[in-house]
Design an enzyme around this catalytic site. Sequence first.
Site, short mmCIF file in Angstrom:
data_model
loop_
_atom_site.label_atom_id
_atom_site.label_comp_id
_atom_site.label_asym_id
_atom_site.label_seq_id
_atom_site.Cartn_x
_atom_site.Cartn_y
_atom_site.Cartn_z
N GLU A 198 0.95 -1.42 0.01
CA GLU A 198 -0.14 0.05 0.12
C GLU A 198 0.83 1.12 -0.04
OE1 GLU A 198 -2.79 -0.85 3.20
OE2 GLU A 198 -3.66 -2.35 2.16
N GLU A 296 -6.44 -9.65 -3.09
CA GLU A 296 -7.14 -9.74 -1.90
C GLU A 296 -8.69 -9.59 -2.28
OE1 GLU A 296 -5.72 -7.01 0.83
OE2 GLU A 296 -3.49 -7.26 0.25
O1 G3I Z 1 -2.61 -11.92 16.94
C1 G3I Z 1 -3.70 -11.18 17.62
C2 G3I Z 1 -4.22 -11.72 18.62
O2 G3I Z 1 -3.07 -12.42 19.50
C3 G3I Z 1 -5.06 -10.64 19.35
O3 G3I Z 1 -5.54 -11.46 20.64
C4 G3I Z 1 -6.00 -10.35 18.91
C5 G3I Z 1 -6.99 -9.25 19.51
O4 G3I Z 1 -6.51 -7.90 19.29
O5 G3I Z 1 -5.37 -9.32 17.53
C6 G3I Z 1 -4.73 -10.13 16.94
O6 G3I Z 1 -4.04 -9.48 15.80
C7 G3I Z 1 -5.03 -9.15 14.56
C8 G3I Z 1 -4.63 -9.69 13.33
O7 G3I Z 1 -5.37 -9.17 12.47
C9 G3I Z 1 -4.42 -11.04 13.46
O8 G3I Z 1 -5.54 -11.71 13.49
C10 G3I Z 1 -5.27 -7.52 14.86
O9 G3I Z 1 -5.81 -6.99 15.87
C11 G3I Z 1 -6.01 -7.09 13.42
O10 G3I Z 1 -5.54 -5.76 13.49
C12 G3I Z 1 -5.22 -7.69 12.35
O11 G3I Z 1 -6.24 -7.34 11.17
C13 G3I Z 1 -5.74 -7.77 9.83
C14 G3I Z 1 -5.54 -6.45 9.03
O12 G3I Z 1 -4.99 -6.43 7.84
C15 G3I Z 1 -4.24 -5.43 9.85
O13 G3I Z 1 -3.30 -6.03 9.68
C16 G3I Z 1 -6.74 -8.64 9.19
O14 G3I Z 1 -6.81 -9.97 9.72
C17 G3I Z 1 -6.18 -8.68 7.89
O15 G3I Z 1 -7.24 -9.55 6.85
C18 G3I Z 1 -6.03 -7.37 7.10
O16 G3I Z 1 -5.48 -7.58 5.75
C19 G3I Z 1 -5.07 -6.59 4.96
C20 G3I Z 1 -3.83 -6.67 4.25
O17 G3I Z 1 -2.97 -7.35 4.72
C21 G3I Z 1 -3.51 -5.59 3.08
N1 G3I Z 1 -4.67 -5.12 2.56
C22 G3I Z 1 -5.94 -4.77 3.12
C23 G3I Z 1 -6.46 -5.95 4.36
C24 G3I Z 1 -7.63 -5.62 4.74
O18 G3I Z 1 -7.42 -4.45 5.83
#
Ligand code: G3I
Length: 422
Positions: A198, A296
């Site tokens: 991004e 995605e």
């Molecule tokens: O792993 C921790 C866990 O230990 C904890 O208990 C939990 C509660 O806060 O959080 C977990 O981390 C989360 C992580 O996903 C893993 O599941 C983060 O809070 C959460 O913010 C994170 O969200 C991800 C997001 O990117 C931010 O990284 C989404 O799953 C993921 O689908 C999303 O994917 C992005 C792509 O990488 C880039 N393009 C956009 C896309 C959608 O936002």
Amino acid sequence: MRQWLVLGLLAIASGLIHWLCSGGAQTMAATTSATKLDASIRRLRTGDLVIRVVDSQQQPVAGATVTLEQTAHDFDFGTALSTQMFRPNVAAHEQAQYLQIAKQWFNASVHEDALKWYSTEPEQGQVSYADADRILAWSEANGLKMRGHTLFWAVEKWNQPWVRALSPQELRQAVERRTTEICHRYRGKISEYDVLNELLHGDFYQQRLGEGIVDQIFQWCRDADPTARLYVNDYDVLNGKLLDAYVHQIRSLLDRGVPVGGIGVQAHVREPMTAAQIQHCLDTLAQFRLPIKITELGVVAATEAEQARILKDLYTVAFAHPAVTGILMWGFWAGANWEPAAAIFKHNFEPTLAARTYQDLVFNQWWTKVNGKTNSSGVVAAQAFFGRYQVTVRAGNHSTIRTVSLTPQSPMPQVVTITLPF
Ligand code: G3I
């Protein structure tokens, strides 16, 4: 002269037999040949596969029964894999259903989160690739080719607090270490990376280390794994909002000699989108003559029918486009999805209309299954989708099975000779 005669007969057989026995293709031809997209799909994604059956004296065996069953696509139909679904504390019955769908419906994968820097090194020096390795090992064991997402994320908020607190010199050292570590670790296992995710929406690294850090990160990747294809990856491109900006950014990188090897288009769709819009975006990005991946895909729509329509348009236009080498969904199950409304399987694992649409495209319309009998030249031929096949030949009380791959790089027609032991 004899060789030419055989090849000539094969060519005639190829046309004739294809018309008679490539049932899937005929079905597709009958129902969808009216659109140029399907003509493009047939031209781009299929090849002429000729099965030639001979006896131990290399003489053609006429009347042998040949079954050609596709077992995998050559084209990447993939999905993101959720970290939580591979952890030991997940509900076993949900994990079983999740993994069953992942390996049956997809042939490529990407870590949704497990390879991100905040996942592998949440605190400075506390590095663990356990989640990433577990998901990679499962993907390899189940025939899903894995892509790497993402070495770095250019949007500040997705960089851990300790990274944000580093001095420029410390950040540069940390970035070089992570790049080299990951590209060495997964060399030969992960074939491509989103290097700086991004870049249209953030400049975290440039702000601290200057514009040249982008070029430098790509170069560190290239040095650590010259075999890896290095992608840019962004959103608001398919809907046209940032398409021109993306073109400008990619042109600038390439003009600077940055080894960009692929273009990622995220395709998180939340508004009505037409096939023409998708076509325009892909045609525009095709100017760089680089592989394009829908990285995605997720469609949120007012109704299941609209979601299925947009998904069908996306997959059809992308699969019909010569620059596109793969399409990955950003997850498929509402129970492990950052945007549950985009999932094609509901929380109870019931497939949505979009799931059925995907299944019909990928495993029916774009899938080859042929049953035929060899002609006097011992030949059954078909226009077959690129991928892997199980070929079963039966003649008398003899039966033999072969695995065959048909790829765009194969010489056409691809002739597979099967010798029966009599
Ligand atoms: O792993 C921790 C866990 O230990 C904890 O208990 C939990 C509660 O806060 O959080 C977990 O981390 C989360 C992580 O996903 C893993 O599941 C983060 O809070 C959460 O913010 C994170 O969200 C991800 C997001 O990117 C931010 O990284 C989404 O799953 C993921 O689908 C999303 O994917 C992005 C792509 O990488 C880039 N393009 C956009 C896309 C959608 O936002």
